[in-house]
Each structure stands twice: as C-alpha cells, then as structure tokens.
Design a protein around this motif. Sequence first.
Motif, PDB file in Angstrom:
ATOM      1  N   PRO A 178       0.941  -1.153   0.050  1.00 48.38           N
ATOM      2  CA  PRO A 178      -0.017   0.125  -0.075  1.00 48.38           C
ATOM      3  C   PRO A 178       0.920   1.324  -0.098  1.00 48.38           C
ATOM      4  N   GLU A 179       0.208   2.297  -0.565  1.00 45.69           N
ATOM      5  CA  GLU A 179       1.002   3.561  -0.621  1.00 45.69           C
ATOM      6  C   GLU A 179       1.204   4.025   0.814  1.00 45.69           C
ATOM      7  N   GLN A 180       2.340   4.757   1.012  1.00 44.24           N
ATOM      8  CA  GLN A 180       2.469   5.251   2.665  1.00 44.24           C
ATOM      9  C   GLN A 180       2.332   6.864   2.738  1.00 44.24           C
ATOM     10  N   TYR A 181       1.545   7.277   3.642  1.00 44.90           N
ATOM     11  CA  TYR A 181       1.714   8.809   3.769  1.00 44.90           C
ATOM     12  C   TYR A 181       2.046   9.232   5.261  1.00 44.90           C
ATOM     13  N   GLY A 182       2.663  10.574   5.172  1.00 44.43           N
ATOM     14  CA  GLY A 182       3.155  10.969   6.340  1.00 44.43           C
ATOM     15  C   GLY A 182       1.941  11.888   7.141  1.00 44.43           C
ATOM     16  N   LEU A 183       2.160  11.888   8.686  1.00 45.27           N
ATOM     17  CA  LEU A 183       1.140  12.749   9.462  1.00 45.27           C
ATOM     18  C   LEU A 183       2.159  13.349  10.518  1.00 45.27           C
ATOM     19  N   THR A 184       2.038  14.560  10.202  1.00 43.03           N
ATOM     20  CA  THR A 184       2.735  15.454  11.173  1.00 43.03           C
ATOM     21  C   THR A 184       1.772  16.045  11.942  1.00 43.03           C
ATOM     22  N   ILE A 185       1.893  16.121  13.453  1.00 41.95           N
ATOM     23  CA  ILE A 185       0.955  16.515  14.492  1.00 41.95           C
ATOM     24  C   ILE A 185       1.796  17.262  15.500  1.00 41.95           C
ATOM     25  N   SER A 186       1.021  18.541  15.873  1.00 44.37           N
ATOM     26  CA  SER A 186       1.824  19.539  16.716  1.00 44.37           C
ATOM     27  C   SER A 186       0.471  19.892  17.541  1.00 44.37           C
ATOM     28  N   SER A 187       0.842  20.822  18.593  1.00 52.79           N
ATOM     29  CA  SER A 187      -0.268  21.605  19.333  1.00 52.79           C
ATOM     30  C   SER A 187       0.229  22.749  19.704  1.00 52.79           C
TER      31      SER A 187
ATOM     32  N   ALA B 205       6.245  13.318  13.510  1.00 56.08           N
ATOM     33  CA  ALA B 205       5.927  12.774  12.244  1.00 56.08           C
ATOM     34  C   ALA B 205       5.746  11.343  12.563  1.00 56.08           C
ATOM     35  N   PHE B 206       4.756  10.660  11.680  1.00 53.53           N
ATOM     36  CA  PHE B 206       4.406   9.310  11.728  1.00 53.53           C
ATOM     37  C   PHE B 206       4.317   8.928  10.237  1.00 53.53           C
ATOM     38  N   THR B 207       4.305   7.697   9.918  1.00 53.12           N
ATOM     39  CA  THR B 207       4.100   6.995   8.675  1.00 53.12           C
ATOM     40  C   THR B 207       3.080   6.079   8.831  1.00 53.12           C
ATOM     41  N   TYR B 208       1.738   6.089   7.977  1.00 56.47           N
ATOM     42  CA  TYR B 208       0.821   5.055   7.954  1.00 56.47           C
ATOM     43  C   TYR B 208       0.666   4.751   6.489  1.00 56.47           C
ATOM     44  N   ASP B 209      -0.161   3.288   6.181  1.00 57.44           N
ATOM     45  CA  ASP B 209      -0.317   2.789   5.094  1.00 57.44           C
ATOM     46  C   ASP B 209      -1.529   3.668   4.585  1.00 57.44           C
TER      47      ASP B 209
ATOM     48  N   ASN C 215      -0.594  13.063   2.685  1.00 57.16           N
ATOM     49  CA  ASN C 215       0.370  13.577   3.554  1.00 57.16           C
ATOM     50  C   ASN C 215      -0.392  14.998   4.324  1.00 57.16           C
ATOM     51  N   TYR C 216      -0.347  14.666   5.756  1.00 55.98           N
ATOM     52  CA  TYR C 216      -1.127  15.718   6.315  1.00 55.98           C
ATOM     53  C   TYR C 216      -0.551  16.259   7.471  1.00 55.98           C
TER      54      TYR C 216
END
Length: 561
Positions: free
Chosen positions: A389-398, A411-415, A457-458
Amino acid sequence: MKVKTLLIAGLILVLMAGLLGSAGLAAAPPERIDVLIGFHEAPGGSEQALVRGGGGEIYRQFTLVNVVAARMTPQAAGALALNPRVVYVELDGPVYALEQVVPWGIDRVFGDETYPFATWVESKGLGINVAVLDTGIDQNHQDLNVVGGTNTIDGTHWGADGSGHGTHVAGTIAALDNAMGVVGVAPDVMLYAVKVLNDSGSGSASSVAAGIEWAVNNGIPVLNMSLGSRTHSQTLQDACDAAYSAGHLLVAAAGNSGNVRGRGDNVIYPAKYSSVVAVAASDVNNRRASFSSTGPAVELMAPGVSILSTLPGDKYGTYGGTSMASPHVAGVAALVWAAAPDLSNVEMRAILQRTAEDLGLPSSHQGYGLVRADLAVREVAEIEPPPPPEQYGLTISSTTGGSVTTPGEGAFTYDEGTVVDLVATPAAGYRFVNWTGDTGTVADVNAASTTIIMNGNYFITASFEEVVAEPAPVVYSVHPNSARRRDRLTVTIFGANLQNGAIVDFGERVIVQGVTFISPDELRVRIRVHNLAAIGPRDVTVTNPDGQSGMLMGGFTILQK
C-alpha cells in the motif's frame, strides 16, 4: 397425524450426524438449528416455556401468525413437533436474492481478495478429484458436480443423502460458480460421494476404512472426512496411514468436543492420527468456536460457525461444527494441487502449514493457523503478490495549553486508508478548541477525541485556549419572597451572572418543580411548600452548571398557615 409425521421426517433430513462412542463412527454435528414453530393458539407464556423447556432459545415471536422462531438441537425440535399444541416445526431457512452468495467462510480463506477471487485466475481446482467420505451427496443438486462414488454402508446407490450433512460439506469444497445458490472454495473440482455413514449419520470403522480404500484405488488425491469417533481403531489408523503413504491427502474434522476454556486434549479419530490433517473451527471474529476440539493434533483452522452451503433437493442451509471447517481445507488443497500437480502430499501439507494465517491463538486451538487459499496457491504459482500500500506522512503538533496524547506529537507514517485515532488532552486551566491544518479527512474537527483517514500527507495541529472563569452568580431578590405551607407558586429570582441550567434551592421541604432561564439577570422557579415545612426565613441558593453558587440569606420566608 400424517402431516405431523411428514414434518418430523423433514426435520430428520437436516439432522447432522452425531458423535458415537465405541459403537461406531459419526459425522460431527452442528450444535443447533434454527426452526419455526407453529402453534394452534397465539404463543404465550406457556408456549414459550414449552420451547425453553426443551433447551430452545427464542429469538423472534410473531403477532401476525402463531409462530415462534427458536434455536435448538435437532432432537429437541423433533420432540417438540410431537406435542399436541404444535401444528408444525420447520427449518428457518435462508432467503436471499436470486443470485449467487459467497459464504463468509469462503471469503475468509481467500484473505484480502474479493469475489471473484484473484487466486481463481490461476486455479479453481480443475482436474482435481475430491472424495467426500460422509452421508453421501445429492448427485442431482444444481450447484454440485458429482461425478461418481460408492456406498460402503449397504452397497446401494451413493448419489442420495438422507441426512444432508455430506451434501453440505460438498458445497463448501466445490459448489459451482454459476450465478446461483452459493460458491465453494474450488468450484471446478470433481466430487466423489463416498457414502460411509447412513442417513442417521452413523457408520463404523470398517465402512470408513472401506471408503478410504475405494478412494485410494480410484486415484482420488484429496479425501475429506467430516466424521469421527472418540474410540481408536487400529484398522482405521492403518487405512489412513496407508493412504497417506500412497500419496493421498486426508483432511478430517478435529471434533466438536471442545470446551469454553479450550482446555484438554479432545481431538477425535481419525483426525488425531498423524497421517491426517486435523481441522479446528473458527468463527467470524477469528476466535476458536467454543465447541471446537483442542489438543496437540490440531494442525489447521478454518471457518466453522454459521456456514451456508448446499442441502439435498436444490436447497441451502446453515450448519456449524468442525465438519464445516474441514472442507475449507480440502478445497484449498485442491486449488494448490491444480496449480502444481507435481507436488507430493507431504509437500502439499507443508505448504498449507507454512501459508496458514496465525490468529494469535494457542497451537492446541489453531495448529499452524487459519488456512489461506490465496497464500497457498501464490506459493506454488507465478502470481505477483499485491503491491504494498501507498504510505503517507502525518505530522502532529499542538498550541500552548495541551498536547496530543494519541498517537503523540511529531512525524508518523501510515499505510493508505489507515484510520488513525487522535486524542488531544488540555492542560489544567485550558480547554481544547479544534483541529486545524489538513483536516479534510478528520471525522470531527471540534472533538478532542476523533480520527483521521490517511489518504495523503497531512499536517494537523491541536488548538487549545485558556479557560476564563465565569463570574459567580449573584442573587439580589426573590419575588414574591414568602409563602405558606401547602402553597404552590412561581417566584422570580433577580440577580446577575445567572446561567441556563442553574439549580435553585430554598432549603428543606420546599420542592423545586422547575426552573426557567429568562436571562442572566432573571430566573422563574415553580415551587411547592410542604405542609411540614419549618416556619421562618430561608436562604435562597442558585448554583450554575459550572459549579459556582450565589446565595441570598433570608431571601424567602415560610409563613404560618
């Protein structure tokens, strides 16, 4: 009485073969069947008690007709049909659109593939013969390709099935892919009905050994035995060992003698012999079926709960038991052998073991795991595995005032398609406001606990703000400011910072019957004064939903009647 006799006979046709002890061999039965019970009168408490008294579990009752739907053993259903208060007992059979159905167990053993399964491009079992050692097969069923057989019980014709058990097993192996009824694991297989059990589901060590011998002599590579006994037979073991040594693959039901805790060694024969693949049963949630036998002989697991398949007379029905699990494995073996005809039975067995899906259960429950048609065929055929599966990055802050506690910040990577849980936790004195950034697939941007679907990518941020405390309520006056015992009246409270949802208290034995919010400066309160309320002044307290309170001391007086 004639009608009732026919109904009872109809029920007997769907009884699954029961386990016998040393008296002989029997097909492993489903635990219960779903039936519709018609009464002479509208079923009330006594009729329900009659059903439950026979161990029945009522799951539906009708008002239009005098009928109760219940789940019970076939024996209990047959006994209930004899009761004079009962008009009929019939199967609660499946009803479906006039198109082919893919039973959940068939779908499950093909993993992530969907019907029509990609594995079938390489193999649908064409050219492979499978012997079903059972109660016979309805050779005229529209959804089965039965090409031959034998009857080792009494030497009569093999192409009828007075029980339904063998026909059901056959459908799981090889129901045709023909736009009607159901479909089996290997729909191009040729079936052989080896009737080793009578129409009551009983046979003997000799009848089964003779069936094995017939299958070996006729060069049938796969033998399915959804039957068993708690008693060892040297003759039966020798027949199984000889067939395995001759290159045949023998698959059998592990038995329905398990317990809820899954303890003990209760696998039955012939599944317990080392020359036979013992198959346990799983449910739709990938758990061991509570009835499924356990022990070191368990080699594989397959679906065995609520399995829809063929029944005699071009019918279909749902059974459960390790008898229903075993044919899934036999069907997969046929697919593999059709794709790689030069495999030995030893190599075949190793492939089924190696490609089984580990369900995380003890080996005494699942053996090597759940049989997988897609993985087994892929190992022997030139099938390209599906692309990763394609993988995408998720960057989270607050922002200041809190943090993202699930999955954390950074930064996290998910299918692609993964649903990620998001939980934002405010610090003391702050509250969560919303999620900002790339929030197109966030389920609820205003919820501190929500999800996001990874389709790109989000970058997202959890926003917080400082909580500014609301001022406490103030009570200036109450009008009217007095009442007598037993009075019922509406009073108006004037003040400041009053909130919708505020609670008003006039002290003991003054019952507040309703509070209406007018404005931050005014509340209307309906009260009733008890006839035993104490005479004298009362404090009036207003408590806002945020917990802050204001009081007017002596603001209301109870007068002498």
